[in-house]
Design an enzyme around this catalytic site. Structure first.
Site, PDB file in Angstrom:
ATOM      1  N   PHE A 114       0.751  -1.149  -0.020  1.00  0.00           N
ATOM      2  CA  PHE A 114      -0.016   0.036  -0.019  1.00  0.00           C
ATOM      3  C   PHE A 114       0.904   1.254   0.035  1.00  0.00           C
ATOM      4  O   PHE A 114       0.350   2.317  -0.519  1.00  0.00           O
ATOM      5  CB  PHE A 114      -1.044  -0.107   1.299  1.00  0.00           C
ATOM      6  CG  PHE A 114      -2.051  -1.093   1.008  1.00  0.00           C
ATOM      7  CD1 PHE A 114      -3.111  -0.293   0.340  1.00  0.00           C
ATOM      8  CD2 PHE A 114      -2.243  -2.252   1.481  1.00  0.00           C
ATOM      9  CE1 PHE A 114      -4.322  -1.390   0.005  1.00  0.00           C
ATOM     10  CE2 PHE A 114      -3.469  -3.025   1.352  1.00  0.00           C
ATOM     11  CZ  PHE A 114      -4.277  -2.575   0.613  1.00  0.00           C
ATOM     12  N   GLU A 115       2.083   1.092   0.457  1.00  0.00           N
ATOM     13  CA  GLU A 115       2.864   2.471   0.645  1.00  0.00           C
ATOM     14  C   GLU A 115       3.675   2.886  -0.674  1.00  0.00           C
ATOM     15  O   GLU A 115       3.908   3.656  -1.061  1.00  0.00           O
ATOM     16  CB  GLU A 115       4.046   2.145   1.689  1.00  0.00           C
ATOM     17  CG  GLU A 115       3.228   2.391   2.944  1.00  0.00           C
ATOM     18  CD  GLU A 115       2.872   3.524   3.648  1.00  0.00           C
ATOM     19  OE1 GLU A 115       3.062   4.459   3.095  1.00  0.00           O
ATOM     20  OE2 GLU A 115       2.232   3.787   4.778  1.00  0.00           O
TER      21      GLU A 115
END
Length: 348
Positions: free
Chosen positions: A14-15
């Site tokens: 997700f980052e």
């Protein structure tokens, strides 16, 4: 508790990876790497900063350890599964330990309402965008993934023949066979020795990694560690997290090989851009302690464009790594003795 690979993989997914600093679209905080906002030395990230993929990986390892320690402190006294803990580490990594500490989620968890705590993960799906607090699709997906992990049953750790580095991983070994260091009766001592040489490669000091079998040197390969700007060799106690220097002098424990896409697959998916498809974790065993963490032996996947590592042992080619794997499967040496001549490396 320590965060497992599940937490790291979730955070990375997700980052994403950004090697140039940018402003987070929500609060506008300068961010770099895999969501790093403060470097390990305490300096805040600022717009205009740039890092390498190897640096991003070490910063990620430092941040994950920091958030795992924070979550552990806040949930002290509660029994969590590894999956529950990993989900909370990912959540805290994103919302911050301060927000986590004051959350209804934590209150429910401390009150014994585990199901209610899991449901509270979904609440953290909003951010202020253009001055308006609203549901953000990316945060919604992340919260759903974290809750799914929180609810997933944790399987007991298992070691299979496909991941072992010792003799029980040899062809013909029983699937699922357990592994014990020193399982092979070989006279003398078997270990790895890492020493400095006078040679250099692209600004990096060449290190000689020697395979010692039955007390005698059998073969060696040349490797390196750290970045070209940080070739300072230190003892364990003097080596700081985030320094980007070579791994410190001392004794290290050699863990099992980890293959991303299956045994002996050198062309599979990378663990991350700086680490190739296979890696061997190391743990510092002394003397004393060191602040360094997330040290491994891996192929330097960025050798052509950005040679060096964030402190890991960088193997310069697949051929050399194959040689290393051959040594490990021969006698299962579990000790790596790093001797830079500083006087702190114990005798094998």
């Amino acid at each position: 508790m320590k965060a497992s690979k599940s937490a790291v993989d979730l955070i990375i997914s997700f980052e994403g990876l950004r090697l140039d600093a940018y402003r987070d679209p929500g609060p506008g905080t300068p961010t770099i790497g895999y969501g790093t906002t403060v470097y390990p030395n305490g300096t805040k990230v600022k717009v205009g900063d740039g890092i390498s993929a190897n640096e991003a990986s070490e910063f990620l390892a430092f941040d994950v350890d920091k958030f795992a320690a924070g979550v552990s402190a806040h949930v002290a006294g509660r029994t969590l599964t590894q999956n529950q803990f990993d989900a909370l580490v990912s959540l805290a990594y994103n919302i911050g330990l301060g927000a986590f500490a004051g959350s209804t989620l934590l209150k429910k968890l401390k009150g014994g309402d585990t199901a209610g705590a899991g449901a509270q993960i979904l609440v953290w799906n909003k951010a202020v965008v253009h001055g308006v607090k609203q549901v953000v699709p990316g945060l919604k997906r992340r919260r759903e993934a974290e809750r799914a992990l929180f609810l997933k049953k944790s399987a007991p750790p298992a070691t299979t023949a496909a991941t072992l580095i010792g003799p029980s991983a040899q062809p013909g070994a029983a699937a699922g066979a357990t592994h014990a260091p020193g399982a092979v009766a070989v006279p003398g001592k078997n270990y790895l020795l890492l020493t400095r040489t006078a040679g250099t490669d692209k600004g990096l000091t060449l290190l000689q990694l020697t395979y010692v079998k039955d007390g005698r040197s059998k073969a060696h390969i040349l490797v390196y560690s750290g970045t070209s700007r940080h070739q300072v060799f230190r003892k364990g106690a003097n080596s700081q997290m985030g320094s980007l220097e070579p791994l410190p002098e001392g004794r290290w424990f050699v863990h099992d090989i980890r293959w991303k896409d299956g045994r002996d697959n050198y062309t599979g998916t990378f663990f991350n851009p700086g680490i190739g498809p296979v890696t061997i974790p190391l743990d510092f065993k002394g003397p004393g302690a060191t602040a360094r963490a997330a040290i491994e032996m891996h192929i330097d996947a960025n050798r052509a464009s950005n040679p060096g590592t964030a402190g890991c042992v960088g193997v310069r080619s697949v051929a050399d790594f194959t040689t290393l794997v051959t040594w490990l499967r021969d006698t299962d040496p579990r000790g790596l003795f790093v001797d830079y001549g500083l006087g702190s490396c114990p005798n094998p």
